[in-house]
Design a protein around this motif. Sequence first.
Motif, PDB file in Angstrom:
ATOM      1  N   LEU A  15     -33.514  13.733 -43.652  1.00 53.64           N
ATOM      2  CA  LEU A  15     -32.741  13.785 -42.407  1.00 53.64           C
ATOM      3  C   LEU A  15     -32.038  15.131 -42.284  1.00 53.64           C
ATOM      4  N   GLY A  16     -31.437  15.586 -43.379  1.00 51.28           N
ATOM      5  CA  GLY A  16     -30.777  16.885 -43.374  1.00 51.28           C
ATOM      6  C   GLY A  16     -31.739  18.014 -43.051  1.00 51.28           C
ATOM      7  N   GLY A  17     -32.940  17.945 -43.595  1.00 46.33           N
ATOM      8  CA  GLY A  17     -33.946  18.969 -43.305  1.00 46.33           C
ATOM      9  C   GLY A  17     -34.340  18.987 -41.835  1.00 46.33           C
ATOM     10  N   PHE A  18     -34.470  17.812 -41.251  1.00 44.92           N
ATOM     11  CA  PHE A  18     -34.807  17.747 -39.826  1.00 44.92           C
ATOM     12  C   PHE A  18     -33.654  18.234 -38.955  1.00 44.92           C
ATOM     13  N   TYR A  19     -32.423  17.896 -39.336  1.00 45.56           N
ATOM     14  CA  TYR A  19     -31.267  18.417 -38.597  1.00 45.56           C
ATOM     15  C   TYR A  19     -31.239  19.947 -38.673  1.00 45.56           C
ATOM     16  N   LYS A  20     -31.528  20.483 -39.844  1.00 43.76           N
ATOM     17  CA  LYS A  20     -31.551  21.947 -40.007  1.00 43.76           C
ATOM     18  C   LYS A  20     -32.600  22.552 -39.080  1.00 43.76           C
ATOM     19  N   LYS A  21     -33.768  21.944 -39.062  1.00 37.37           N
ATOM     20  CA  LYS A  21     -34.848  22.441 -38.203  1.00 37.37           C
ATOM     21  C   LYS A  21     -34.441  22.394 -36.730  1.00 37.37           C
ATOM     22  N   ALA A  22     -33.625  21.406 -36.378  1.00 36.29           N
ATOM     23  CA  ALA A  22     -33.166  21.262 -34.988  1.00 36.29           C
ATOM     24  C   ALA A  22     -31.961  22.160 -34.688  1.00 36.29           C
ATOM     25  N   GLY A  23     -31.494  22.902 -35.707  1.00 36.35           N
ATOM     26  CA  GLY A  23     -30.350  23.793 -35.492  1.00 36.35           C
ATOM     27  C   GLY A  23     -29.005  23.100 -35.574  1.00 36.35           C
ATOM     28  N   LYS A  24     -28.977  21.874 -36.065  1.00 34.47           N
ATOM     29  CA  LYS A  24     -27.732  21.114 -36.184  1.00 34.47           C
ATOM     30  C   LYS A  24     -27.240  21.238 -37.626  1.00 34.47           C
ATOM     31  N   LEU A  25     -26.697  22.398 -37.930  1.00 38.01           N
ATOM     32  CA  LEU A  25     -26.402  22.747 -39.312  1.00 38.01           C
ATOM     33  C   LEU A  25     -25.298  21.907 -39.936  1.00 38.01           C
ATOM     34  N   GLU A  26     -24.296  21.541 -39.172  1.00 38.01           N
ATOM     35  CA  GLU A  26     -23.223  20.713 -39.729  1.00 38.01           C
ATOM     36  C   GLU A  26     -23.751  19.334 -40.120  1.00 38.01           C
ATOM     37  N   LEU A  27     -24.569  18.743 -39.242  1.00 32.36           N
ATOM     38  CA  LEU A  27     -25.159  17.435 -39.557  1.00 32.36           C
ATOM     39  C   LEU A  27     -26.131  17.554 -40.729  1.00 32.36           C
ATOM     40  N   ALA A  28     -26.839  18.668 -40.804  1.00 32.27           N
ATOM     41  CA  ALA A  28     -27.755  18.900 -41.925  1.00 32.27           C
ATOM     42  C   ALA A  28     -26.990  18.908 -43.237  1.00 32.27           C
ATOM     43  N   GLN A  29     -25.902  19.643 -43.264  1.00 29.62           N
ATOM     44  CA  GLN A  29     -25.100  19.737 -44.479  1.00 29.62           C
ATOM     45  C   GLN A  29     -24.526  18.369 -44.851  1.00 29.62           C
ATOM     46  N   GLN A  30     -23.998  17.640 -43.886  1.00 31.11           N
ATOM     47  CA  GLN A  30     -23.421  16.320 -44.151  1.00 31.11           C
ATOM     48  C   GLN A  30     -24.466  15.367 -44.720  1.00 31.11           C
ATOM     49  N   SER A  31     -25.650  15.378 -44.141  1.00 30.36           N
ATOM     50  CA  SER A  31     -26.713  14.478 -44.598  1.00 30.36           C
ATOM     51  C   SER A  31     -27.143  14.809 -46.016  1.00 30.36           C
ATOM     52  N   MET A  32     -27.350  16.089 -46.282  1.00 26.27           N
ATOM     53  CA  MET A  32     -27.793  16.489 -47.623  1.00 26.27           C
ATOM     54  C   MET A  32     -26.716  16.217 -48.668  1.00 26.27           C
ATOM     55  N   GLU A  33     -25.468  16.459 -48.315  1.00 27.83           N
ATOM     56  CA  GLU A  33     -24.375  16.169 -49.243  1.00 27.83           C
ATOM     57  C   GLU A  33     -24.281  14.669 -49.524  1.00 27.83           C
ATOM     58  N   HIS A  34     -24.523  13.861 -48.504  1.00 25.17           N
ATOM     59  CA  HIS A  34     -24.488  12.412 -48.701  1.00 25.17           C
ATOM     60  C   HIS A  34     -25.596  11.976 -49.667  1.00 25.17           C
ATOM     61  N   GLY A  35     -26.772  12.556 -49.509  1.00 29.80           N
ATOM     62  CA  GLY A  35     -27.864  12.260 -50.427  1.00 29.80           C
ATOM     63  C   GLY A  35     -27.517  12.629 -51.861  1.00 29.80           C
ATOM     64  N   ILE A  36     -26.861  13.760 -52.038  1.00 32.48           N
ATOM     65  CA  ILE A  36     -26.439  14.193 -53.374  1.00 32.48           C
ATOM     66  C   ILE A  36     -25.385  13.241 -53.935  1.00 32.48           C
ATOM     67  N   GLN A  37     -24.447  12.808 -53.100  1.00 24.47           N
ATOM     68  CA  GLN A  37     -23.412  11.875 -53.549  1.00 24.47           C
ATOM     69  C   GLN A  37     -24.023  10.562 -54.044  1.00 24.47           C
ATOM     70  N   ILE A  38     -25.053  10.101 -53.366  1.00 24.35           N
ATOM     71  CA  ILE A  38     -25.714   8.865 -53.785  1.00 24.35           C
ATOM     72  C   ILE A  38     -26.339   9.064 -55.161  1.00 24.35           C
ATOM     73  N   LEU A  39     -27.014  10.202 -55.366  1.00 19.30           N
ATOM     74  CA  LEU A  39     -27.617  10.475 -56.671  1.00 19.30           C
ATOM     75  C   LEU A  39     -26.551  10.551 -57.757  1.00 19.30           C
ATOM     76  N   GLU A  40     -25.438  11.195 -57.445  1.00 21.48           N
ATOM     77  CA  GLU A  40     -24.363  11.309 -58.431  1.00 21.48           C
ATOM     78  C   GLU A  40     -23.774   9.946 -58.766  1.00 21.48           C
ATOM     79  N   GLN A  41     -23.645   9.091 -57.762  1.00 23.23           N
ATOM     80  CA  GLN A  41     -23.076   7.758 -57.963  1.00 23.23           C
ATOM     81  C   GLN A  41     -23.947   6.921 -58.898  1.00 23.23           C
ATOM     82  N   PHE A  42     -25.262   7.065 -58.790  1.00 23.17           N
ATOM     83  CA  PHE A  42     -26.183   6.255 -59.576  1.00 23.17           C
ATOM     84  C   PHE A  42     -26.855   7.065 -60.680  1.00 23.17           C
ATOM     85  N   GLN A  43     -26.318   8.220 -60.990  1.00 29.58           N
ATOM     86  CA  GLN A  43     -26.943   9.163 -61.914  1.00 29.58           C
ATOM     87  C   GLN A  43     -27.284   8.541 -63.270  1.00 29.58           C
TER      88      GLN A  43
END
Length: 75
Positions: free
Chosen positions: A36-64
């Motif tokens: 989702l973050g990659g698609f937001y980036k492609k659409a030029g929605k950089l803030e949403l891209a960053q939020q989505s990618m950070e959320h994905g990282i948080q999930i990985l960290e939570q279940f690491q």
Amino acid sequence: ETKTEKAIKMEKEAISLITEITPDNALLVSILYSNLGGFYKKAGKLELAQQSMEHGIQILEQFQSILYKRLSPPA
């Protein structure tokens, strides 16, 4: 509607189908947010891209620790 906009809708729909993040689906959910973050980036929605990618990282960290044990080869 562009292909990127359609992809964003589809990723968001896929995420909405997952009612609870568990050790069994955490990797999948983190990948969906990353996509989702990659698609937001492609659409030029950089803030949403960053939020989505950070959320994905948080999930990985939570279940690491759980994911690490599952993905590690047996000793």
